[in-house]
Scaffold this motif. Structure first.
Motif, PDB file in Angstrom:
ATOM      1  N   THR A 179       3.041  -5.137   8.171  1.00  0.00           N
ATOM      2  CA  THR A 179       4.491  -4.995   8.302  1.00  0.00           C
ATOM      3  C   THR A 179       5.028  -3.900   7.400  1.00  0.00           C
ATOM      4  OG1 THR A 179       5.071  -6.568   6.536  1.00  0.00           O
ATOM      5  CG2 THR A 179       4.724  -7.473   8.757  1.00  0.00           C
ATOM      6  N   ILE A 180       6.206  -3.423   7.790  1.00  0.00           N
ATOM      7  CA  ILE A 180       7.023  -2.561   6.932  1.00  0.00           C
ATOM      8  C   ILE A 180       8.314  -3.316   6.676  1.00  0.00           C
ATOM      9  CG2 ILE A 180       8.303  -0.391   6.751  1.00  0.00           C
ATOM     10  CD1 ILE A 180       6.239   0.790   8.686  1.00  0.00           C
ATOM     11  N   LYS A 181       8.678  -3.458   5.425  1.00  0.00           N
ATOM     12  CA  LYS A 181       9.924  -4.138   5.087  1.00  0.00           C
ATOM     13  C   LYS A 181      10.963  -3.119   4.626  1.00  0.00           C
ATOM     14  CE  LYS A 181       8.183  -8.757   4.183  1.00  0.00           C
ATOM     15  NZ  LYS A 181       8.902  -9.340   5.331  1.00  0.00           N
ATOM     16  N   VAL A 182      12.180  -3.325   5.093  1.00  0.00           N
ATOM     17  CA  VAL A 182      13.309  -2.479   4.738  1.00  0.00           C
ATOM     18  C   VAL A 182      14.192  -3.273   3.783  1.00  0.00           C
ATOM     19  CG1 VAL A 182      15.212  -1.083   5.596  1.00  0.00           C
ATOM     20  CG2 VAL A 182      13.193  -1.460   7.043  1.00  0.00           C
TER      21      VAL A 182
ATOM     22  N   THR B  21       0.801  -1.224   0.000  1.00  0.00           N
ATOM     23  CA  THR B  21       0.000   0.000   0.000  1.00  0.00           C
ATOM     24  C   THR B  21       0.835   1.276   0.000  1.00  0.00           C
ATOM     25  OG1 THR B  21      -0.122  -0.151   2.415  1.00  0.00           O
ATOM     26  CG2 THR B  21      -1.951  -1.097   1.160  1.00  0.00           C
ATOM     27  N   ALA B  22       2.151   1.165   0.257  1.00  0.00           N
ATOM     28  CA  ALA B  22       2.977   2.370   0.331  1.00  0.00           C
ATOM     29  C   ALA B  22       4.440   2.019   0.091  1.00  0.00           C
ATOM     30  CB  ALA B  22       2.821   3.047   1.688  1.00  0.00           C
ATOM     31  N   ILE B  23       5.165   2.959  -0.538  1.00  0.00           N
ATOM     32  CA  ILE B  23       6.596   2.802  -0.815  1.00  0.00           C
ATOM     33  C   ILE B  23       7.274   4.126  -0.489  1.00  0.00           C
ATOM     34  CG2 ILE B  23       8.340   2.186  -2.535  1.00  0.00           C
ATOM     35  CD1 ILE B  23       6.057   0.917  -4.186  1.00  0.00           C
ATOM     36  N   ALA B  24       8.421   4.077   0.180  1.00  0.00           N
ATOM     37  CA  ALA B  24       9.137   5.295   0.545  1.00  0.00           C
ATOM     38  C   ALA B  24      10.643   5.064   0.457  1.00  0.00           C
ATOM     39  CB  ALA B  24       8.758   5.752   1.958  1.00  0.00           C
ATOM     40  N   LEU B  25      11.385   6.170   0.258  1.00  0.00           N
ATOM     41  CA  LEU B  25      12.845   6.136   0.156  1.00  0.00           C
ATOM     42  C   LEU B  25      13.442   7.168   1.103  1.00  0.00           C
ATOM     43  CD1 LEU B  25      13.064   5.974  -3.717  1.00  0.00           C
ATOM     44  CD2 LEU B  25      14.032   4.250  -2.210  1.00  0.00           C
ATOM     45  N   PRO B  26      13.504   6.872   2.389  1.00  0.00           N
ATOM     46  CA  PRO B  26      14.021   7.857   3.337  1.00  0.00           C
ATOM     47  C   PRO B  26      15.530   8.053   3.274  1.00  0.00           C
ATOM     48  CG  PRO B  26      13.435   5.840   4.466  1.00  0.00           C
ATOM     49  CD  PRO B  26      13.019   5.668   3.052  1.00  0.00           C
TER      50      PRO B  26
ATOM     51  N   TYR C 244      11.749   1.351   1.661  1.00  0.00           N
ATOM     52  CA  TYR C 244      10.759   0.912   2.642  1.00  0.00           C
ATOM     53  C   TYR C 244       9.440   0.631   1.918  1.00  0.00           C
ATOM     54  CZ  TYR C 244      13.771   2.514   6.487  1.00  0.00           C
ATOM     55  OH  TYR C 244      14.797   2.680   7.378  1.00  0.00           O
ATOM     56  N   SER C 245       8.789  -0.470   2.296  1.00  0.00           N
ATOM     57  CA  SER C 245       7.480  -0.791   1.731  1.00  0.00           C
ATOM     58  C   SER C 245       6.532  -1.180   2.858  1.00  0.00           C
ATOM     59  CB  SER C 245       7.592  -1.936   0.712  1.00  0.00           C
ATOM     60  OG  SER C 245       8.136  -3.103   1.295  1.00  0.00           O
TER      61      SER C 245
ATOM     62  N   ALA D 289      16.315  -6.347   4.505  1.00  0.00           N
ATOM     63  CA  ALA D 289      17.251  -6.160   5.609  1.00  0.00           C
ATOM     64  C   ALA D 289      16.557  -6.217   6.961  1.00  0.00           C
ATOM     65  CB  ALA D 289      17.981  -4.825   5.460  1.00  0.00           C
ATOM     66  N   ALA D 290      15.262  -5.884   6.988  1.00  0.00           N
ATOM     67  CA  ALA D 290      14.535  -5.895   8.262  1.00  0.00           C
ATOM     68  C   ALA D 290      13.035  -5.890   8.001  1.00  0.00           C
ATOM     69  CB  ALA D 290      14.920  -4.693   9.119  1.00  0.00           C
ATOM     70  N   THR D 291      12.278  -6.416   8.965  1.00  0.00           N
ATOM     71  CA  THR D 291      10.820  -6.394   8.913  1.00  0.00           C
ATOM     72  C   THR D 291      10.308  -5.804  10.215  1.00  0.00           C
ATOM     73  OG1 THR D 291      10.701  -8.337   7.477  1.00  0.00           O
ATOM     74  CG2 THR D 291       8.724  -7.751   8.706  1.00  0.00           C
ATOM     75  N   ILE D 292       9.508  -4.732  10.101  1.00  0.00           N
ATOM     76  CA  ILE D 292       8.967  -4.042  11.259  1.00  0.00           C
ATOM     77  C   ILE D 292       7.476  -4.345  11.366  1.00  0.00           C
ATOM     78  CG2 ILE D 292       8.622  -1.797  12.372  1.00  0.00           C
ATOM     79  CD1 ILE D 292      10.925  -0.742  10.599  1.00  0.00           C
TER      80      ILE D 292
END
Length: 437
Positions: free
Chosen positions: A180-183, A162-167, A173-174, A192-195
Motif C-alpha cells: 500500500t501507499i498511504k497519504v 520502504t519509501a517516503i515522498a512529499l509531492p 506519502y509513504s 487521508a487515503a490508502t492506495i
C-alpha cells in the motif's frame, strides 16, 4: 607454590612476575580510566582518573601537537577548487575539520546495557520489554542528542516502510511492503487515503506534481493534481531506485539494468529512451549531480554516467560490500555500504571520482540523507542495520545525536521547516523536527 594474582584478580600461567598492589583508594599516577572515557565506568571511587591531565587535554585540542598519528585525507578539499570556500565551510581551521574524535564517548554505549544509567536509552524499552517503567534508570526515549525532537508517530502500515515522498506541501506519502501507499494529512497527522499497489513498494519519489512508485516489473505514475495515472512497463524484477533529471526518469532494477524514459510534453507521457547496462547485480541507489548520474549496486560498485551522452565514464570498486545509498551534496558524492563505511568523493582534475575521506561505523550502513538544522548547519543522517540512525555535523563528522527504532530504518526523507521523516521495518513512520529549543 603460591599462585600469583595479577592486578585484576586473575591468575598467572607459569610466569613468575611480582605485582605491587596499591590500596583501594590509591591511583596510578596520571592513569586515565578507559571505562570513564567511554562512559561506562561504574566504580566509585575508581582507582584511575576520571579527568584528563592538562598535558593530554592540550594534545587532544590541538591535533598538530598530538603524538597520535593522524588519519590521512581528512579534509574534504578538491585540489581543483583549492582556495574557494565551499558551502560546508571547508576553509575552516584544520582543528575543526581533522578532529573527528572530538567528544569521545559522548554517545558511545547509547543503548543501556549495564552500569550507571545516565543519559543512555533503555534497550528493553526499545523492544517493549522493560519491566521497571518509571523506575528504570535508563531513558525511555526514541532518540538522544540535542537540537531535534520527535513530533509524532504515524501508525498504519503493517510491514516495513520502504519509501517516503512529499509531492505537495500538505500531503506526505509513504510506501510499504504491505502493498500500500498511504497519504497523510500534514496538518492533522491522520491517514487521508490508502492506495493499494497489489505488490510490494520498492521505492518512491516525487517530482513537482508527479509521484513515481517502483514495484516489481513496472513503475506506477500518478499526477497528484490532475489524477492522471499510467504504468511504465519494461523493468524485470523489483525496482529499487528512481531519480528524475533533464526531463528523464531513471529506474534501477533487480536485474542490474537502469531503464530510462523521456517526458513528452505534447502527450504528457513518458516514452522509453534507452537502457543503461553495466552493473552485474541489482541497482539499489541512483542520484544526479554535477551533470552526471551516479548508480550503486549489489555488485559493490558505483558507476558514473554522463547525463548528456548517457555513457558510463567511470566504475568504482572501493567498497567491499553492497553500496546501499548515494547522496550528492555541494560538489561531493557520499556513498555508504554494508562494509561499515561512508566514503566522501570529489571529482579530480581528470574528471574522475576520488576518495577524500572515509568514515567507519561498527555496523553496516543502509541509507543516507542530508539536510540543514535549525541554524542552517549541514547534518548527515546515517541509518545503520543495528536499528539506529546516527546524526553527524558536516564536514567534521562529529556525532550530535541518535535515533532508535524497533527494526531497521530503511526510509528517510527531509521536508520543509526543519522536518524530517523515518520509516522502520515494523511499518512505523515517525516525524521529527529540528529546533533550537
Amino acid at each position: 607454590m603460591e599462585n600469583e594474582t595479577n592486578y585484576h584478580g586473575g591468575y598467572g600461567h607459569g610466569n613468575k612476575r611480582s605485582f605491587h598492589r596499591s590500596g583501594p583508594t590509591s591511583r596510578p599516577q596520571n592513569k586515565v580510566c578507559i571505562y570513564w572515557q567511554s562512559g561506562r565506568c561504574n566504580r566509585d571511587p575508581c582507582m584511575f582518573l576520571h579527568e584528563l591531565p592538562s598535558e593530554h587535554q592540550t594534545q587532544i585540542q590541538d591535533p598538530s601537537t598530538s603524538k597520535r598519528p593522524h588519519r590521512q585525507n581528512l579534509v574534504w578539499t578538491n585540489p581543483a577548487i583549492l582556495g574557494n570556500q565551499s558551502k560546508w565551510g571547508l576553509g575552516r581551521h584544520r582543528d575543526d575539520i581533522h578532529n573527528t574524535n572530538a567528544n569521545p564517548g559522548r554517545l558511545n554505549g547509547a543503548v543501556g546495557t549495564s552500569g550507571g544509567g545516565g543519559d543512555r536509552v533503555c534497550k528493553f524499552f526499545l523492544t517493549d520489554s522493560c519491566t521497571f517503567g518509571d523506575r528504570c534508570r535508563f531513558k525511555h526515549s526514541w532518540s538522544m542528542g540535542d537540537g531535534f525532537s520527535l513530533v509524532t508517530p504515524l501508525e498504519g502500515h503493517e510491514k516495513a516502510v520502504t519509501a517516503i515522498a512529499l509531492p505537495s506541501g500538505d500531503k506526505l506519502y509513504s510506501g510499504s511492503k504491505d502493498m500500500t501507499i498511504k497519504v497523510w494529512d500534514c496538518k492533522t497527522g491522520q491517514c487521508a487515503a490508502t492506495i493499494s499497489t497489489g505488490c510490494e513498494v520498492g521505492c518512491m519519489i516525487s517530482e513537482e506534481a508527479w509521484l513515481f512508485v517502483g514495484i516489481p516489473d513496472s513503475i506506477k505514475v500518478w499526477n497528484t493534481k490532475t489524477g492522471m495515472e499510467m504504468t511504465l512497463p519494461g523493468p524485470v524484477g523489483q525496482v529499487y531506485a528512481l531519480v528524475a533529471a533533464n526531463d528523464m526518469l531513471f529506474a534501477g532494477t533487480q536485474d542490474g539494468r537502469i531503464f530510462v524514459w523521456r517526458f513528452n510534453v505534447a502527450t504528457s507521457c513518458f516514452e522509453p529512451a534507452t537502457t543503461l547496462l553495466g552493473h552485474r547485480l541489482a541497482v539499489v541507489s541512483l542520484v544526479v549531480g554535477g551533470g552526471r548520474l551516479y548508480s550503486s549496486s549489489m555488485d559493490n560498485t558505483i558507476k558514473a554516467w554522463e547525463l548528456s551522452t548517457l555513457q558510463c565514464i567511470q566504475t568504482i570498486s572501493d567498497h567491499s560490500n553492497v553500496v546501499m545509498s548515494l547522496l550528492y551534496w555541494d560538489q561531493f558524492l557520499l556513498s555508504c555500504s554494508l562494509d561499515n563505511t561512508v566514503k566522501v568523493w570529489f571529482t579530480n582534475n581528470q574528471e574522475q571520482l576520488e576518495v577524500t575521506y572515509t568514515h567507519t561505523e561498527e555496523h553496516g550502513i543502509i541509507s543516507l540523507s542530508g539536510m540543514h538544522d535549525e541554524q542552517g548547519k549541514p547534518v548527515l543522517l546515517c541509518s545503520l542495520n543495528d536499528n539506529s540512525v546516527h546524526i553527524y555535523d558536516l564536514p567534521s563528522f562529529n556525532e550530535r545525536g541518535r535515533i532508535f527504532a524497533k527494526q531497521e530504518i530503511r526510509a528517510m526523507q527531509t521536508g520543509p521547516t526543519g522536518l524530517f521523516f523515518t520509516g522502520d521495518g515494523t511499518g512505523e513512520l515517525k516525524v521529527w523536527k529540528w529546533s533550537t529549543n
